[in-house]
Design a protein around this motif. Structure first.
Motif, PDB file in Angstrom:
ATOM      1  N   SER B  30      14.186  45.938  17.159  1.00 23.56           N
ATOM      2  CA  SER B  30      13.505  47.231  17.297  1.00 23.56           C
ATOM      3  C   SER B  30      11.988  47.069  17.208  1.00 23.56           C
ATOM      4  CB  SER B  30      13.994  48.199  16.223  1.00 23.56           C
ATOM      5  OG  SER B  30      13.737  47.666  14.933  1.00 23.56           O
ATOM      6  N   SER B  31      11.543  46.056  16.525  1.00 26.30           N
ATOM      7  CA  SER B  31      10.112  45.753  16.464  1.00 26.30           C
ATOM      8  C   SER B  31       9.938  44.287  16.136  1.00 26.30           C
ATOM      9  CB  SER B  31       9.406  46.611  15.405  1.00 26.30           C
ATOM     10  OG  SER B  31       9.852  46.271  14.109  1.00 26.30           O
ATOM     11  N   LEU B  32       8.778  43.785  16.443  1.00 26.22           N
ATOM     12  CA  LEU B  32       8.505  42.383  16.169  1.00 26.22           C
ATOM     13  C   LEU B  32       7.089  42.262  15.637  1.00 26.22           C
ATOM     14  CD1 LEU B  32       9.968  39.448  17.959  1.00 26.22           C
ATOM     15  CD2 LEU B  32       7.547  39.314  17.375  1.00 26.22           C
ATOM     16  N   GLN B  33       6.926  41.422  14.632  1.00 23.61           N
ATOM     17  CA  GLN B  33       5.618  41.228  14.010  1.00 23.61           C
ATOM     18  C   GLN B  33       5.218  39.765  14.099  1.00 23.61           C
ATOM     19  OE1 GLN B  33       6.249  42.739  10.006  1.00 23.61           O
ATOM     20  NE2 GLN B  33       5.683  44.803  10.635  1.00 23.61           N
ATOM     21  N   GLY B  53       7.918  45.113  26.620  1.00 27.63           N
ATOM     22  CA  GLY B  53       6.832  44.947  27.580  1.00 27.63           C
ATOM     23  C   GLY B  53       5.441  45.198  27.018  1.00 27.63           C
ATOM     24  N   GLU B  54       5.385  45.626  25.757  1.00 29.81           N
ATOM     25  CA  GLU B  54       4.093  45.970  25.154  1.00 29.81           C
ATOM     26  C   GLU B  54       3.197  44.744  25.021  1.00 29.81           C
ATOM     27  OE1 GLU B  54       4.563  47.839  21.370  1.00 29.81           O
ATOM     28  OE2 GLU B  54       2.417  48.165  21.067  1.00 29.81           O
ATOM     29  N   VAL B  55       1.913  44.946  25.307  1.00 31.57           N
ATOM     30  CA  VAL B  55       0.904  43.900  25.133  1.00 31.57           C
ATOM     31  C   VAL B  55      -0.171  44.437  24.196  1.00 31.57           C
ATOM     32  CG1 VAL B  55      -0.852  42.463  26.246  1.00 31.57           C
ATOM     33  CG2 VAL B  55       1.312  42.931  27.424  1.00 31.57           C
ATOM     34  N   ARG B  69      13.126  43.086  24.661  1.00 28.77           N
ATOM     35  CA  ARG B  69      12.903  43.087  23.201  1.00 28.77           C
ATOM     36  C   ARG B  69      13.690  41.978  22.497  1.00 28.77           C
ATOM     37  NH1 ARG B  69      14.381  48.049  20.683  1.00 28.77           N
ATOM     38  NH2 ARG B  69      15.633  48.603  22.479  1.00 28.77           N
ATOM     39  N   LYS B  70      13.810  40.826  23.185  1.00 28.65           N
ATOM     40  CA  LYS B  70      14.464  39.678  22.566  1.00 28.65           C
ATOM     41  C   LYS B  70      13.478  38.548  22.294  1.00 28.65           C
ATOM     42  CE  LYS B  70      18.997  40.251  24.764  1.00 28.65           C
ATOM     43  NZ  LYS B  70      20.020  39.583  25.603  1.00 28.65           N
ATOM     44  N   ASP B  71      12.263  38.649  22.815  1.00 26.32           N
ATOM     45  CA  ASP B  71      11.342  37.548  22.673  1.00 26.32           C
ATOM     46  C   ASP B  71       9.909  38.060  22.635  1.00 26.32           C
ATOM     47  OD1 ASP B  71      12.454  37.527  25.762  1.00 26.32           O
ATOM     48  OD2 ASP B  71      10.277  37.492  25.616  1.00 26.32           O
TER      49      ASP B  71
END
Lengths: 114, 111
Positions: B30-33, B53-55, B69-71
């Motif tokens: 759901s989110s990545l830090q 796809g967020e940059v 949202r896997k990498d």
């Protein structure tokens, strides 16, 4: 300023000893975490707590227990230390259970079990 | 097995070079830090990405979250010695409150 403190930076213990690692945060955060960090394995979650007296097992809880009697303090206990528990232990806290919340880490305790 | 694999594990480059660090998983997050850890200190958060796809850009650092949202990737332009450290990705699963940390990438930038 955000602050997470851990009771010791370095500890040397003998096999079979009971070990207490203390963590205190001054930010009134709901969640607190204990991780161990080993080269090539990243951080692995041992236990976490989302409220006073509440605890949840992480990925590697075996050989560890925790205590959270007050909101600001989260203790990790090694009931009978073993050499494979030699590691860097990191405590963290976060404000709530929202997945995008920042985790604030302490400086770590490097534990050597002989 | 680790839920999040980072590559490379070690990276040593000259000042001024560009580099990319990768964080991969077969699971959806759901989110990545991204965190950076300096010797003797705990990790410090650099960025959080929450949309596929967020940059996001932080000065010379560019972070991207994969469409599925896997990498994720971290690109550093014109690396400086101050960029030296251990870079860790951490993902939150779509269920539960737990973050899963990657295996880490140790970066050394040589002056």
């Amino acid at each position: 300023d955000v602050k997470v403190t851990q009771s010791s930076r370095y500890l040397v213990k003998r096999t079979g000893e009971k070990v207490f690692l203390e963590c205190v945060q001054d930010m009134d955060h709901e969640n607190m975490f204990w991780y161990r960090q080993d080269p090539g394995l990243g951080l692995r979650l041992i236990y976490f707590s989302y409220d006073v007296k509440m605890k949840e097992k992480g990925d590697i809880p075996e050989g560890y227990s925790v205590s959270r009697e007050k909101k600001e303090r989260f203790s990790l206990i090694l009931e009978s230390a073993s050499t494979n528990q030699t590691s860097m232990y990191l405590c963290a806290s976060s404000p709530s259970t929202l997945s995008w919340e920042t985790q604030y880490f302490g400086p770590g305790t490097r534990l050597l079990v002989l | 097995t680790q839920l999040l694999e980072q590559s490379p594990q070690f990276l040593s480059i000259q000042e001024g070079e560009n580099l990319t660090v990768y964080c991969n998983s077969s699971s959806v997050f759901s989110s990545l830090q991204w965190y950076r850890q300096e010797p003797g200190e705990g990790p410090v958060l650099l960025v959080t990405v929450v949309t596929g796809g967020e940059v996001k850009k932080l000065k010379r650092l560019t972070f991207q979250f994969g469409d599925a949202r896997k990498d994720s990737s971290l690109h550093i332009t014109a690396a400086q010695p101050g960029d030296t450290g251990l870079y860790l990705c951490a993902g939150a699963r779509t269920t539960g409150n737990q973050f899963y940390f990657g295996t880490g990438t140790s970066l050394t930038v040589i002056p």
